[in-house]
Motif scaffolding. Structure first.
Motif, PDB file in Angstrom:
ATOM      1  N   HIS A   2     -13.092 -11.279   2.278  1.00 51.18           N
ATOM      2  CA  HIS A   2     -12.437 -11.807   1.216  1.00 51.18           C
ATOM      3  C   HIS A   2     -12.561 -11.181   0.039  1.00 51.18           C
ATOM      4  CE1 HIS A   2     -12.919 -15.081   4.263  1.00 51.18           C
ATOM      5  NE2 HIS A   2     -14.452 -14.862   4.075  1.00 51.18           N
ATOM      6  N   GLY A   3     -11.731 -11.219  -0.884  1.00 51.09           N
ATOM      7  CA  GLY A   3     -11.617 -11.008  -2.503  1.00 51.09           C
ATOM      8  C   GLY A   3     -11.434  -9.330  -2.749  1.00 51.09           C
ATOM      9  N   LYS A   4     -11.017  -8.731  -1.860  1.00 52.22           N
ATOM     10  CA  LYS A   4     -10.736  -7.160  -2.100  1.00 52.22           C
ATOM     11  C   LYS A   4      -9.613  -6.773  -3.027  1.00 52.22           C
ATOM     12  CE  LYS A   4      -9.987  -6.114   2.573  1.00 52.22           C
ATOM     13  NZ  LYS A   4     -10.520  -7.489   3.276  1.00 52.22           N
ATOM     14  N   THR A   5      -8.800  -7.718  -3.053  1.00 51.24           N
ATOM     15  CA  THR A   5      -7.494  -7.322  -3.933  1.00 51.24           C
ATOM     16  C   THR A   5      -7.904  -7.629  -5.427  1.00 51.24           C
ATOM     17  OG1 THR A   5      -5.746  -7.698  -2.236  1.00 51.24           O
ATOM     18  CG2 THR A   5      -5.148  -7.998  -4.567  1.00 51.24           C
ATOM     19  N   THR A   6      -8.454  -8.933  -5.582  1.00 52.16           N
ATOM     20  CA  THR A   6      -8.971  -9.350  -6.959  1.00 52.16           C
ATOM     21  C   THR A   6     -10.036  -8.525  -7.741  1.00 52.16           C
ATOM     22  OG1 THR A   6      -8.266 -11.713  -6.307  1.00 52.16           O
ATOM     23  CG2 THR A   6      -9.651 -11.264  -8.294  1.00 52.16           C
ATOM     24  N   ILE A   7     -11.017  -7.998  -6.682  1.00 51.16           N
ATOM     25  CA  ILE A   7     -11.984  -7.183  -7.322  1.00 51.16           C
ATOM     26  C   ILE A   7     -11.583  -5.865  -7.470  1.00 51.16           C
ATOM     27  CG2 ILE A   7     -14.023  -6.280  -6.617  1.00 51.16           C
ATOM     28  CD1 ILE A   7     -14.881  -8.596  -5.201  1.00 51.16           C
ATOM     29  N   SER A   8     -10.564  -5.323  -6.664  1.00 52.03           N
ATOM     30  CA  SER A   8      -9.973  -4.029  -6.985  1.00 52.03           C
ATOM     31  C   SER A   8      -9.331  -4.066  -8.281  1.00 52.03           C
ATOM     32  CB  SER A   8      -9.193  -3.520  -5.838  1.00 52.03           C
ATOM     33  OG  SER A   8      -9.646  -3.216  -4.651  1.00 52.03           O
ATOM     34  N   ALA A   9      -8.464  -4.965  -8.453  1.00 54.59           N
ATOM     35  CA  ALA A   9      -7.639  -5.048  -9.629  1.00 54.59           C
ATOM     36  C   ALA A   9      -8.749  -5.300 -10.848  1.00 54.59           C
ATOM     37  CB  ALA A   9      -6.849  -6.528  -9.616  1.00 54.59           C
ATOM     38  N   MET A  10      -9.726  -6.149 -10.843  1.00 54.32           N
ATOM     39  CA  MET A  10     -10.455  -6.537 -11.840  1.00 54.32           C
ATOM     40  C   MET A  10     -11.182  -5.398 -12.184  1.00 54.32           C
ATOM     41  SD  MET A  10     -12.370 -10.232 -11.209  1.00 54.32           S
ATOM     42  CE  MET A  10     -11.830 -11.660 -11.745  1.00 54.32           C
ATOM     43  N   LEU A  11     -11.674  -4.456 -11.353  1.00 57.52           N
ATOM     44  CA  LEU A  11     -12.592  -3.288 -11.693  1.00 57.52           C
ATOM     45  C   LEU A  11     -11.531  -2.230 -12.365  1.00 57.52           C
ATOM     46  CD1 LEU A  11     -15.045  -1.636 -11.623  1.00 57.52           C
ATOM     47  CD2 LEU A  11     -14.607  -1.037  -9.209  1.00 57.52           C
ATOM     48  N   SER A  12     -10.371  -2.137 -11.689  1.00 57.82           N
ATOM     49  CA  SER A  12      -9.562  -1.183 -12.244  1.00 57.82           C
ATOM     50  C   SER A  12      -9.101  -1.329 -13.602  1.00 57.82           C
ATOM     51  CB  SER A  12      -8.047  -0.991 -11.400  1.00 57.82           C
ATOM     52  OG  SER A  12      -8.593  -0.613  -9.872  1.00 57.82           O
ATOM     53  N   HIS A  13      -8.874  -2.857 -13.870  1.00 60.92           N
ATOM     54  CA  HIS A  13      -8.503  -3.077 -15.202  1.00 60.92           C
ATOM     55  C   HIS A  13      -9.467  -2.937 -16.090  1.00 60.92           C
ATOM     56  CE1 HIS A  13      -6.387  -5.727 -18.316  1.00 60.92           C
ATOM     57  NE2 HIS A  13      -7.620  -6.572 -18.356  1.00 60.92           N
ATOM     58  N   ILE A  14     -10.878  -3.073 -15.764  1.00 64.60           N
ATOM     59  CA  ILE A  14     -12.133  -2.706 -16.542  1.00 64.60           C
ATOM     60  C   ILE A  14     -12.211  -1.400 -17.020  1.00 64.60           C
ATOM     61  CG2 ILE A  14     -14.493  -2.723 -16.835  1.00 64.60           C
ATOM     62  CD1 ILE A  14     -14.616  -5.561 -14.973  1.00 64.60           C
ATOM     63  N   GLY A  32      -4.015  -4.076  -3.514  1.00 63.03           N
ATOM     64  CA  GLY A  32      -3.352  -4.784  -2.383  1.00 63.03           C
ATOM     65  C   GLY A  32      -2.220  -5.549  -2.839  1.00 63.03           C
ATOM     66  N   SER A  33      -1.978  -5.878  -4.057  1.00 62.72           N
ATOM     67  CA  SER A  33      -0.827  -6.705  -4.713  1.00 62.72           C
ATOM     68  C   SER A  33      -0.643  -6.198  -5.892  1.00 62.72           C
ATOM     69  CB  SER A  33      -1.626  -8.125  -4.849  1.00 62.72           C
ATOM     70  OG  SER A  33      -0.400  -9.149  -5.305  1.00 62.72           O
ATOM     71  N   LEU A  34       0.600  -6.519  -6.562  1.00 65.95           N
ATOM     72  CA  LEU A  34       1.221  -6.197  -7.751  1.00 65.95           C
ATOM     73  C   LEU A  34       0.200  -6.756  -8.700  1.00 65.95           C
ATOM     74  CD1 LEU A  34       5.080  -6.326  -7.580  1.00 65.95           C
ATOM     75  CD2 LEU A  34       3.558  -4.614  -6.804  1.00 65.95           C
ATOM     76  N   VAL A  35      -0.054  -5.944  -9.813  1.00 65.97           N
ATOM     77  CA  VAL A  35      -0.825  -6.294 -10.999  1.00 65.97           C
ATOM     78  C   VAL A  35      -0.106  -6.320 -12.159  1.00 65.97           C
ATOM     79  CG1 VAL A  35      -2.871  -6.017 -12.345  1.00 65.97           C
ATOM     80  CG2 VAL A  35      -2.874  -5.452  -9.829  1.00 65.97           C
ATOM     81  N   GLY A  42       0.810  -1.244  -0.219  1.00 65.09           N
ATOM     82  CA  GLY A  42      -0.055   0.178  -0.003  1.00 65.09           C
ATOM     83  C   GLY A  42       0.967   1.338  -0.105  1.00 65.09           C
ATOM     84  N   MET A  43       1.976   1.289   0.905  1.00 65.53           N
ATOM     85  CA  MET A  43       2.959   2.323   0.942  1.00 65.53           C
ATOM     86  C   MET A  43       3.366   2.587  -0.353  1.00 65.53           C
ATOM     87  SD  MET A  43       2.807   3.877   3.748  1.00 65.53           S
ATOM     88  CE  MET A  43       4.536   4.349   4.642  1.00 65.53           C
ATOM     89  N   THR A  44       3.729   1.784  -1.160  1.00 66.25           N
ATOM     90  CA  THR A  44       4.633   1.875  -2.409  1.00 66.25           C
ATOM     91  C   THR A  44       3.719   2.476  -3.644  1.00 66.25           C
ATOM     92  OG1 THR A  44       6.058   0.098  -2.173  1.00 66.25           O
ATOM     93  CG2 THR A  44       5.466   0.464  -4.440  1.00 66.25           C
ATOM     94  N   GLY A  83       2.656  -2.814 -11.630  1.00 62.09           N
ATOM     95  CA  GLY A  83       2.997  -2.111 -10.188  1.00 62.09           C
ATOM     96  C   GLY A  83       1.525  -2.377  -9.551  1.00 62.09           C
ATOM     97  N   ASN A  84       1.208  -1.912  -8.699  1.00 63.33           N
ATOM     98  CA  ASN A  84      -0.215  -1.884  -7.905  1.00 63.33           C
ATOM     99  C   ASN A  84      -0.841  -0.868  -7.737  1.00 63.33           C
ATOM    100  OD1 ASN A  84       1.759  -1.207  -5.918  1.00 63.33           O
ATOM    101  ND2 ASN A  84       0.148  -1.784  -4.537  1.00 63.33           N
ATOM    102  N   ALA A  85      -0.498   0.242  -8.656  1.00 60.61           N
ATOM    103  CA  ALA A  85      -1.327   1.525  -8.768  1.00 60.61           C
ATOM    104  C   ALA A  85      -1.548   2.004 -10.214  1.00 60.61           C
ATOM    105  CB  ALA A  85      -0.470   2.648  -8.152  1.00 60.61           C
ATOM    106  N   LEU A  86      -2.824   2.647 -10.500  1.00 61.95           N
ATOM    107  CA  LEU A  86      -3.032   3.383 -11.551  1.00 61.95           C
ATOM    108  C   LEU A  86      -3.101   4.805 -11.387  1.00 61.95           C
ATOM    109  CD1 LEU A  86      -5.872   1.322 -13.373  1.00 61.95           C
ATOM    110  CD2 LEU A  86      -3.391   1.203 -13.931  1.00 61.95           C
ATOM    111  N   ILE A  87      -2.296   5.553 -12.110  1.00 62.60           N
ATOM    112  CA  ILE A  87      -2.263   7.133 -12.025  1.00 62.60           C
ATOM    113  C   ILE A  87      -2.793   7.663 -13.344  1.00 62.60           C
ATOM    114  CG2 ILE A  87      -0.829   9.007 -11.701  1.00 62.60           C
ATOM    115  CD1 ILE A  87      -0.458   6.713  -9.761  1.00 62.60           C
ATOM    116  N   GLY A  88      -4.374   7.541 -13.242  1.00 61.33           N
ATOM    117  CA  GLY A  88      -5.053   8.331 -14.185  1.00 61.33           C
ATOM    118  C   GLY A  88      -5.160   9.854 -13.893  1.00 61.33           C
TER     119      GLY A  88
END
Length: 316
Positions: free
Chosen positions: A118-130, A143-146, A19-21, A151-156
């Motif tokens: 449960h499922g927070k990281t996968t859903i966050s990544a999926m939704l962000s990817h969409i 909450g994990s590298l994608v 999260g800090m990264t 990395g694990n952030a999107l800077i839009g």
């Protein structure tokens, strides 16, 4: 004005945390000067931090905390017994914990908080990817590298900010999202929530923070999720439920074909169509349905959702 907005030189204790990264990447995008410290070992985030070129001290020392620092952000892994935290306090340098800083960072956007046991990281990544496949230009902290994000952030540049909301230690208090995805409410962290009722109350209070023009995407397969949503007093039009068995967005069937996990979805009485995932398991179908339901609320075309889910490669 928030402490985060005022600061231009920010020191991060526990910078290698996932999260800090991600937070550091968003701060750099705001033209903040960022550096920090952590233990000497390599983390999964080490390649990301090296690519960013951030100065990172191995281990902690009072000498690292000097007059150049406007604000200290500390991981919740490091508290009053950390020498750098102690030194910052003695020098009266403002300190924010990671969840406090995340709350300040996301407050100015349309936050979509992904919550649940449960499922927070996968859903966050999926939704962000969409959302990355649209013109919404989302911001995100996952909450994990994608691997597909590098990395694990999107800077839009857009107004939507997807992030994980952790219930532990009442971190919900720092967040003011417009929308919440709620996957599950299965009693956890008994060191902080002595009873299931205490745990459920944290989620009820969080849902009560949703504004009148906001929404929730809850998994109605869970009776406890239903109970929490009811107790929060949300209006029916704010609730976009999903589930493998129950919900406005509902699974029709699943099947395996050539190693791909396929599933069909209905919305109310309307058959929406077939989707497929590179990820396997019914839990990932549920995760995909949560992301799908939320994305449609954000007016993403169903064909974009279908293509994005099919191309999503998962998290590290």
């Amino acid at each position: 004005m928030s402490l985060l907005n005022q600061a231009t030189r920010i020191y991060m204790i526990g910078l290698k945390g996932v999260g800090m990264t991600a937070l550091a990447q968003h701060l750099l995008a705001q033209n903040k000067e960022v550096w920090g410290s952590d233990v000497a070992e390599d983390f999964v985030t080490t390649p990301v931090l090296k690519k960013l070129g951030l100065k990172i001290y191995d281990n902690f020392s009072a000498e690292h905390i000097n007059g150049q620092i406007d604000l200290v952000i500390r991981s919740t892994a490091y508290g009053a017994n950390n020498i750098e935290v102690q030194t910052a306090e003695s020098k009266k340098i403002p300190i924010l914990t990671y969840p406090e800083a995340l709350g300040e960072l996301t407050a100015g956007y349309q936050g979509i908080a992904v919550a649940g046991s449960h499922g927070k990281t996968t859903i966050s990544a999926m939704l962000s990817h969409i959302l990355k496949h649209t013109n919404l230009n989302p911001r995100a902290i996952v909450g994990s590298l994608v691997p597909q994000f590098g990395g694990n952030a999107l800077i839009g540049s857009g107004d939507i900010f997807v992030y994980e909301a952790d219930e532990y230690q009442n971190k919900f208090q720092y967040f003011l999202p417009r929308g919440i995805i709620l996957t599950s409410v299965d009693w956890d962290h008994p060191d902080f929530f002595p009873t299931p009722n205490d745990y459920e109350a944290a989620f009820v209070n969080f849902l009560k923070k949703i504004p009148s023009d906001g929404f929730i995407v809850p998994c109605f397969d869970s009776p406890i999720v239903k109970k929490v949503v009811t107790e929060a007093g949300l209006q029916p039009e704010q609730i976009i439920s999903y589930g493998l068995r129950e919900g406005e967005w509902r699974l029709v069937r699943t099947w395996l074909d050539e190693g791909k996990w396929h599933f069909s979805v209905a919305h109310g009485e309307e058959f929406i169509g077939d989707f497929w995932l590179r990820l396997i398991g019914s839990h990932n179908v549920a995760n995909a349905m949560a992301a799908l339901a939320c994305a449609t609320k954000l007016v993403v075309d169903i064909e974009i959702i279908r293509q994005a889910l099919a191309s999503f490669e998962g998290t590290a």
